[in-house]
Design a protein around this motif. Structure first.
Motif, PDB file in Angstrom:
ATOM      1  N   VAL A   1       0.866  -1.186   0.000  1.00  0.00           N
ATOM      2  CA  VAL A   1       0.000   0.000   0.000  1.00  0.00           C
ATOM      3  C   VAL A   1       0.901   1.235   0.000  1.00  0.00           C
ATOM      4  O   VAL A   1       1.370   1.667   1.056  1.00  0.00           O
ATOM      5  CB  VAL A   1      -0.941   0.024   1.213  1.00  0.00           C
ATOM      6  CG1 VAL A   1      -1.911   1.211   1.113  1.00  0.00           C
ATOM      7  CG2 VAL A   1      -1.702  -1.292   1.340  1.00  0.00           C
TER       8      VAL A   1
ATOM      9  N   CYS B   1       0.503   5.136   2.395  1.00  0.00           N
ATOM     10  CA  CYS B   1      -0.646   4.571   3.099  1.00  0.00           C
ATOM     11  C   CYS B   1      -1.224   5.479   4.162  1.00  0.00           C
ATOM     12  O   CYS B   1      -2.360   5.260   4.608  1.00  0.00           O
ATOM     13  CB  CYS B   1      -0.256   3.238   3.732  1.00  0.00           C
ATOM     14  SG  CYS B   1       1.110   3.358   4.916  1.00  0.00           S
TER      15      CYS B   1
ATOM     16  N   LEU C   1      -5.484  -0.562   5.766  1.00  0.00           N
ATOM     17  CA  LEU C   1      -4.401  -1.455   6.182  1.00  0.00           C
ATOM     18  C   LEU C   1      -4.919  -2.575   7.083  1.00  0.00           C
ATOM     19  O   LEU C   1      -4.550  -3.741   6.911  1.00  0.00           O
ATOM     20  CB  LEU C   1      -3.310  -0.660   6.917  1.00  0.00           C
ATOM     21  CG  LEU C   1      -2.485   0.327   6.086  1.00  0.00           C
ATOM     22  CD1 LEU C   1      -1.694   1.248   7.010  1.00  0.00           C
ATOM     23  CD2 LEU C   1      -1.549  -0.413   5.138  1.00  0.00           C
TER      24      LEU C   1
ATOM     25  N   GLY D   1       3.215  -1.179   3.996  1.00  0.00           N
ATOM     26  CA  GLY D   1       2.912   0.199   3.644  1.00  0.00           C
ATOM     27  C   GLY D   1       4.181   1.005   3.463  1.00  0.00           C
ATOM     28  O   GLY D   1       5.232   0.664   4.024  1.00  0.00           O
TER      29      GLY D   1
ATOM     30  N   GLU E   1       5.093   5.174   3.752  1.00  0.00           N
ATOM     31  CA  GLU E   1       4.514   6.458   4.131  1.00  0.00           C
ATOM     32  C   GLU E   1       5.615   7.452   4.490  1.00  0.00           C
ATOM     33  O   GLU E   1       6.552   7.117   5.221  1.00  0.00           O
ATOM     34  CB  GLU E   1       3.554   6.286   5.314  1.00  0.00           C
ATOM     35  CG  GLU E   1       3.056   7.572   5.946  1.00  0.00           C
ATOM     36  CD  GLU E   1       2.408   8.529   4.941  1.00  0.00           C
ATOM     37  OE1 GLU E   1       2.701   9.740   5.024  1.00  0.00           O
ATOM     38  OE2 GLU E   1       1.629   8.065   4.083  1.00  0.00           O
TER      39      GLU E   1
END
Length: 214
Positions: free
Chosen positions: A43, A46, A52, A64, A66
């Protein structure tokens, strides 16, 4: 990508892009990806998305990426998770708790093992046009041959609203992923009651795409 822009949005809690619930398009169209529990799901960008946790209920390894450490720490705190935190160097940190791992750092420099499946709701549409090719190339480099991407995009007259989120029309999606099999799963045209339409945007649609990597 303007890192300071996103850091400031999270620092000021200006996160209108964040949904407090699981994205309905994820629950509706994830079956089209046909992913097994053992397949690794990525992801990108994210945030602290509820998506999630939904994915982690169905898959053993959800990864993820980020930029904002505020977002990452908020995700774990709001779910009462205590993650293992590992400094990776180059300003990147890995947070891990059970099925969920989040790499906190710049998407374009993050290195991960190739994944089987990708869910992108808020990454491509966060990119200005000048960075979308670089974003797509980086994403494809992280997906195994035969991998699948569930991509959610927006389509609206770009001149009527400043992004992000940006409009990424069908022809651009097809061009960015031209080496893949690209199929539009759905187009949800919003009516006049939608908040964006109420802001004066004449046309606003959300689209779901299934992209199969060759």
């Amino acid at each position: 990508m303007d890192a300071e822009f996103w850091h400031s949005r999270w620092a000021q809690n200006r996160i209108g892009f964040h949904l407090d619930e699981v994205n309905p398009m994820l629950t509706q169209y994830w079956p089209a990806v046909n992913a097994t529990r053992e397949e690794v799901v990525l992801v990108p960008m994210c945030g602290k998305s509820e998506d999630l946790t939904w994915l982690a209920q169905k898959h053993d390894n959800v990864v993820g990426i980020e930029l904002s450490d505020i977002a990452v720490r908020a995700f774990f705190a709001e779910h009462f998770y205590t993650p293992m935190v590992t400094a990776l160097g180059n300003g990147q940190t890995l947070y891990n708790f059970d099925e969920i791992s989040i790499y906190c750092g710049d998407y374009f420099t993050t290195q991960i093992d190739p994944v089987d499946v990708v869910y992108d709701r808020a990454a491509l549409i966060a990119m200005p046009e000048t960075l979308r090719r670089q974003y797509a190339d980086k994403l494809l480099s992280m997906v195994k041959p035969g991998g699948r991407i569930l991509l959610i995009t927006l389509d609206y007259p770009q001149h009527e609203m400043d992004g992000p989120p940006f409009s990424v029309p069908a022809e651009e999606v097809e061009a960015l992923f031209s080496g893949c099999q690209v199929r539009r799963l759905a187009r949800d045209e919003k009516d006049e009651t939608h908040p964006r339409r109420q802001q004066g945007i004449t046309r606003f649609a959300e689209e779901a795409w299934l992209i199969e990597v060759k």
